[in-house]
Design a protein around this motif. Structure first.
Motif, PDB file in Angstrom:
ATOM      1  N   LEU A 157      -0.852   5.640  -6.562  1.00 52.40           N
ATOM      2  CA  LEU A 157      -0.778   6.838  -5.731  1.00 52.40           C
ATOM      3  C   LEU A 157      -1.404   6.586  -4.360  1.00 52.40           C
ATOM      4  CD1 LEU A 157      -1.660   9.531  -8.423  1.00 52.40           C
ATOM      5  CD2 LEU A 157       0.599   8.988  -7.487  1.00 52.40           C
ATOM      6  N   PRO A 158      -0.961   7.336  -3.330  1.00 52.94           N
ATOM      7  CA  PRO A 158      -1.424   7.068  -1.956  1.00 52.94           C
ATOM      8  C   PRO A 158      -2.926   7.139  -1.768  1.00 52.94           C
ATOM      9  CG  PRO A 158       0.458   8.565  -1.943  1.00 52.94           C
ATOM     10  CD  PRO A 158       0.041   8.409  -3.374  1.00 52.94           C
ATOM     11  N   ASP A 159      -3.611   7.979  -2.551  1.00 47.60           N
ATOM     12  CA  ASP A 159      -5.053   8.139  -2.369  1.00 47.60           C
ATOM     13  C   ASP A 159      -5.874   7.240  -3.288  1.00 47.60           C
ATOM     14  OD1 ASP A 159      -4.260   9.464  -4.651  1.00 47.60           O
ATOM     15  OD2 ASP A 159      -5.681  11.107  -4.433  1.00 47.60           O
ATOM     16  N   LYS A 160      -5.210   6.284  -3.947  1.00 44.70           N
ATOM     17  CA  LYS A 160      -5.923   5.398  -4.873  1.00 44.70           C
ATOM     18  C   LYS A 160      -6.016   3.985  -4.295  1.00 44.70           C
ATOM     19  CE  LYS A 160      -5.928   8.788  -7.847  1.00 44.70           C
ATOM     20  NZ  LYS A 160      -7.141   9.608  -8.041  1.00 44.70           N
ATOM     21  N   PRO A 161      -7.116   3.277  -4.544  1.00 47.16           N
ATOM     22  CA  PRO A 161      -7.244   1.902  -4.052  1.00 47.16           C
ATOM     23  C   PRO A 161      -6.430   0.928  -4.891  1.00 47.16           C
ATOM     24  CG  PRO A 161      -9.173   2.496  -5.338  1.00 47.16           C
ATOM     25  CD  PRO A 161      -8.333   3.745  -5.241  1.00 47.16           C
ATOM     26  N   ALA A 162      -6.147  -0.234  -4.315  1.00 43.73           N
ATOM     27  CA  ALA A 162      -5.350  -1.244  -5.015  1.00 43.73           C
ATOM     28  C   ALA A 162      -6.013  -1.693  -6.310  1.00 43.73           C
ATOM     29  CB  ALA A 162      -5.111  -2.445  -4.094  1.00 43.73           C
ATOM     30  N   ARG A 193       2.467  -2.653   2.163  1.00 44.01           N
ATOM     31  CA  ARG A 193       3.153  -1.429   1.745  1.00 44.01           C
ATOM     32  C   ARG A 193       3.718  -1.632   0.352  1.00 44.01           C
ATOM     33  NH1 ARG A 193       8.635  -0.043   2.392  1.00 44.01           N
ATOM     34  NH2 ARG A 193       9.079   2.198   2.407  1.00 44.01           N
ATOM     35  N   LEU A 194       3.627  -0.588  -0.479  1.00 44.00           N
ATOM     36  CA  LEU A 194       4.093  -0.698  -1.855  1.00 44.00           C
ATOM     37  C   LEU A 194       4.839   0.564  -2.252  1.00 44.00           C
ATOM     38  CD1 LEU A 194       4.029  -2.101  -4.711  1.00 44.00           C
ATOM     39  CD2 LEU A 194       1.921  -0.779  -5.119  1.00 44.00           C
ATOM     40  N   LEU A 195       6.052   0.390  -2.781  1.00 42.58           N
ATOM     41  CA  LEU A 195       6.778   1.461  -3.446  1.00 42.58           C
ATOM     42  C   LEU A 195       6.634   1.241  -4.946  1.00 42.58           C
ATOM     43  CD1 LEU A 195      10.129   1.666  -1.407  1.00 42.58           C
ATOM     44  CD2 LEU A 195       8.096   3.095  -1.164  1.00 42.58           C
ATOM     45  N   SER A 196       6.232   2.280  -5.675  1.00 42.18           N
ATOM     46  CA  SER A 196       5.996   2.100  -7.109  1.00 42.18           C
ATOM     47  C   SER A 196       6.318   3.391  -7.844  1.00 42.18           C
ATOM     48  CB  SER A 196       4.544   1.682  -7.362  1.00 42.18           C
ATOM     49  OG  SER A 196       3.639   2.637  -6.832  1.00 42.18           O
ATOM     50  N   PHE A 197       6.501   3.289  -9.168  1.00 42.42           N
ATOM     51  CA  PHE A 197       6.872   4.465  -9.949  1.00 42.42           C
ATOM     52  C   PHE A 197       6.237   4.431 -11.327  1.00 42.42           C
ATOM     53  CE2 PHE A 197       9.866   1.407 -11.574  1.00 42.42           C
ATOM     54  CZ  PHE A 197      10.186   1.812 -12.866  1.00 42.42           C
ATOM     55  N   ALA A 198       6.201   5.600 -11.949  1.00 40.99           N
ATOM     56  CA  ALA A 198       5.746   5.743 -13.331  1.00 40.99           C
ATOM     57  C   ALA A 198       6.758   6.605 -14.071  1.00 40.99           C
ATOM     58  CB  ALA A 198       4.371   6.396 -13.384  1.00 40.99           C
ATOM     59  N   ALA A 199       7.033   6.259 -15.312  1.00 43.48           N
ATOM     60  CA  ALA A 199       7.935   7.055 -16.152  1.00 43.48           C
ATOM     61  C   ALA A 199       7.134   8.164 -16.828  1.00 43.48           C
ATOM     62  CB  ALA A 199       8.605   6.175 -17.198  1.00 43.48           C
ATOM     63  N   ILE A 200       7.659   9.373 -16.805  1.00 48.29           N
ATOM     64  CA  ILE A 200       6.988  10.493 -17.459  1.00 48.29           C
ATOM     65  C   ILE A 200       7.152  10.365 -18.976  1.00 48.29           C
ATOM     66  CG2 ILE A 200       7.029  13.001 -17.783  1.00 48.29           C
ATOM     67  CD1 ILE A 200       7.793  13.280 -14.863  1.00 48.29           C
ATOM     68  N   GLU A 227       4.655   6.039  -2.214  1.00 50.28           N
ATOM     69  CA  GLU A 227       4.639   5.044  -1.141  1.00 50.28           C
ATOM     70  C   GLU A 227       3.191   4.836  -0.740  1.00 50.28           C
ATOM     71  OE1 GLU A 227       6.547   4.166   3.301  1.00 50.28           O
ATOM     72  OE2 GLU A 227       6.984   6.046   2.260  1.00 50.28           O
ATOM     73  N   TRP A 228       2.703   3.628  -0.893  1.00 52.00           N
ATOM     74  CA  TRP A 228       1.292   3.304  -0.658  1.00 52.00           C
ATOM     75  C   TRP A 228       1.181   2.345   0.516  1.00 52.00           C
ATOM     76  CZ3 TRP A 228      -1.906  -0.951  -0.535  1.00 52.00           C
ATOM     77  CH2 TRP A 228      -3.278  -0.737  -0.733  1.00 52.00           C
ATOM     78  N   GLU A 229       0.207   2.575   1.378  1.00 53.67           N
ATOM     79  CA  GLU A 229      -0.077   1.681   2.502  1.00 53.67           C
ATOM     80  C   GLU A 229      -1.542   1.293   2.463  1.00 53.67           C
ATOM     81  OE1 GLU A 229       1.869   0.627   5.128  1.00 53.67           O
ATOM     82  OE2 GLU A 229       3.643   1.940   5.132  1.00 53.67           O
ATOM     83  N   GLY A 230      -1.824   0.024   2.683  1.00 52.50           N
ATOM     84  CA  GLY A 230      -3.203  -0.428   2.697  1.00 52.50           C
ATOM     85  C   GLY A 230      -3.301  -1.822   3.277  1.00 52.50           C
ATOM     86  N   GLU A 285      -0.293  17.742 -13.479  1.00 53.80           N
ATOM     87  CA  GLU A 285      -0.952  18.559 -12.466  1.00 53.80           C
ATOM     88  C   GLU A 285      -2.410  18.159 -12.276  1.00 53.80           C
ATOM     89  OE1 GLU A 285       0.131  22.874 -12.417  1.00 53.80           O
ATOM     90  OE2 GLU A 285       1.229  22.340 -14.262  1.00 53.80           O
ATOM     91  N   ALA A 286      -2.781  17.039 -12.860  1.00 51.64           N
ATOM     92  CA  ALA A 286      -4.136  16.516 -12.694  1.00 51.64           C
ATOM     93  C   ALA A 286      -4.044  15.187 -11.932  1.00 51.64           C
ATOM     94  CB  ALA A 286      -4.806  16.349 -14.050  1.00 51.64           C
ATOM     95  N   TYR A 287      -4.065  14.080 -12.641  1.00 51.89           N
ATOM     96  CA  TYR A 287      -4.028  12.773 -11.980  1.00 51.89           C
ATOM     97  C   TYR A 287      -2.791  12.619 -11.095  1.00 51.89           C
ATOM     98  CZ  TYR A 287      -4.185   7.712 -11.336  1.00 51.89           C
ATOM     99  OH  TYR A 287      -4.233   6.463 -10.772  1.00 51.89           O
ATOM    100  N   TRP A 288      -1.658  13.161 -11.541  1.00 51.01           N
ATOM    101  CA  TRP A 288      -0.388  12.931 -10.850  1.00 51.01           C
ATOM    102  C   TRP A 288       0.009  14.055  -9.894  1.00 51.01           C
ATOM    103  CZ3 TRP A 288       1.268   8.135 -11.374  1.00 51.01           C
ATOM    104  CH2 TRP A 288       0.873   7.410 -12.511  1.00 51.01           C
ATOM    105  N   LYS A 289      -0.928  14.935  -9.541  1.00 48.66           N
ATOM    106  CA  LYS A 289      -0.573  16.131  -8.777  1.00 48.66           C
ATOM    107  C   LYS A 289      -0.017  15.817  -7.389  1.00 48.66           C
ATOM    108  CE  LYS A 289      -5.343  16.843  -7.157  1.00 48.66           C
ATOM    109  NZ  LYS A 289      -6.496  17.781  -7.168  1.00 48.66           N
ATOM    110  N   SER A 290      -0.385  14.668  -6.803  1.00 52.32           N
ATOM    111  CA  SER A 290       0.136  14.340  -5.472  1.00 52.32           C
ATOM    112  C   SER A 290       1.594  13.907  -5.505  1.00 52.32           C
ATOM    113  CB  SER A 290      -0.718  13.248  -4.822  1.00 52.32           C
ATOM    114  OG  SER A 290      -0.636  12.034  -5.551  1.00 52.32           O
ATOM    115  N   ALA A 291       2.094  13.547  -6.681  1.00 51.57           N
ATOM    116  CA  ALA A 291       3.492  13.132  -6.813  1.00 51.57           C
ATOM    117  C   ALA A 291       4.348  14.172  -7.512  1.00 51.57           C
ATOM    118  CB  ALA A 291       3.574  11.806  -7.578  1.00 51.57           C
ATOM    119  N   PHE A 292       3.796  14.848  -8.523  1.00 49.49           N
ATOM    120  CA  PHE A 292       4.575  15.833  -9.274  1.00 49.49           C
ATOM    121  C   PHE A 292       4.903  17.023  -8.377  1.00 49.49           C
ATOM    122  CE2 PHE A 292       4.650  19.405 -12.505  1.00 49.49           C
ATOM    123  CZ  PHE A 292       5.919  19.094 -12.971  1.00 49.49           C
ATOM    124  N   GLY A 293       6.202  17.325  -8.299  1.00 52.51           N
ATOM    125  CA  GLY A 293       6.665  18.386  -7.422  1.00 52.51           C
ATOM    126  C   GLY A 293       6.948  17.911  -6.017  1.00 52.51           C
TER     127      GLY A 293
END
Length: 318
Positions: free
Chosen positions: A162-167, A254-261, A247-250, A185-193
């Motif tokens: 996630l964008p706010d998480k370190p590598a 740059r990293l595009l990544s995903f998680a399956a629900i 989409e993560w930048e650091g 709606e907890a750990y994944w709240k920045s991506a869900f929705g």
């Protein structure tokens, strides 16, 4: 947790059947050759999907893939040479004086030679076999997302940062290739929705306890043993797996990544002793899922509840 899946990587069919366009810029960036970076982990089917490319950009991607292949084959040839010499020395030591150290050296060198030769064979092979479409955490896959209402296929790593998480979270929290429904709606709240996608898969794999699969208790003194099961829809068909992406930048780039629900499993999966499962959504919900309204999360939960009805058969993975 779904640790592996067999993806659909036939780009022509993905474009035609799902009305998506290829983000060639993203694929070109993924495969861009840089002597200072490691080769991206990509399944052979994803690489070979560009074979026969007709556009200049597609042909450039092919050239970049071939450059990575050439470097990897050179490194593998060297590994075979080094381990072959190591094996010969160990065999001579074993013949002169059988020791556990010599036996371990023979075993380790032999295993490394076998792995290198298998990878070399895969890189040189023209046709595809089922394992060529299989992804694991850390491996890239084509993900369908939406940009301004247009379905787009982008390459993303199967482990979401996630964008706010370190590598370093990739190591601290290795299970972030799956997103549990009860944490959306907890750990994944920045991506869900906000950032939704789907991965088109043809089967998926789960670790299950053998005694649970055989519907029995452990015998006295028996240690639990895991078995890998492959779950496939019957009749064979595509499954659109609901995902979150980022989409993560650091400093690392740059990293595009995903998680399956993942959610409660269907009956066929629960009977094997597994308590989670990825969520296949109905095709008629695809655009609503890819274009979420963050103000109406209830609608998104309804999509996850109204999942694709599918009969799953399972067998031990080869």
């Amino acid at each position: 947790m779904c640790y592996s899946a067999q993806i659909r990587a036939d780009y022509t069919k993905l474009v035609r059947e799902y009305g998506a366009m290829m983000s060639l810029d993203e694929f070109a960036q993924l495969y861009a050759h840089d002597a200072g970076k490691q080769r991206p982990k990509t399944p052979k089917a994803m690489d070979d999907g560009f074979a026969g490319a007709r556009t200049a950009q597609g042909q450039e991607i092919v050239a970049r893939i071939q450059q990575w292949h050439a470097e990897e084959m050179q490194a593998l040839d060297e590994e075979v040479r080094v381990q072959g010499a190591r094996l010969r020395v160990a065999e001579e030591q074993l013949a002169a004086r059988p020791t556990q150290k010599a036996r371990n050296e023979v075993r380790v060198a032999g295993n490394r030679i076998e792995r290198a030769q298998t990878r070399l064979s895969d890189l040189q092979r023209a046709g595809l076999v089922p394992r060529d479409s299989r992804i694991f955490p850390g491996v890239y896959a084509p993900v369908i997302v939406s940009e301004q209402g247009q379905r787009v296929i982008k390459p993303m790593r199967y482990q979401c940062r996630l964008p706010d998480k370190p590598a370093r979270n990739d190591v601290l929290y290795p299970g972030t290739y799956n997103a549990r429904r009860d944490s959306l709606e907890a750990y994944w709240k920045s991506a869900f929705g906000h950032r939704h996608g789907v991965v088109v898969v043809q089967s998926f794999y789960e670790h299950v306890p053998r005694h649970a699969l055989e519907q029995r208790l452990l015998s006295p003194g028996e240690k639990a043993e895991n078995v890998v099961l492959q779950f496939s829809p019957q009749p064979p068909r595509d499954l659109l797996i609901a995902c979150l992406w980022s989409e993560w930048e650091g400093p690392e780039g740059r990293l595009l990544s995903f998680a399956a629900i993942t959610d409660e499993p269907p009956t066929e999966v629960a009977r094997t002793g597994h308590d989670r499962c990825i969520v296949p959504i109905r095709r008629e919900h695809l655009d609503a899922w890819l274009n979420p309204d963050p103000a109406d999360l209830a609608a998104l939960y309804r999509i996850l509840d109204d999942r694709e009805p599918v009969s799953l058969a399972h067998a031990e993975a080869a």
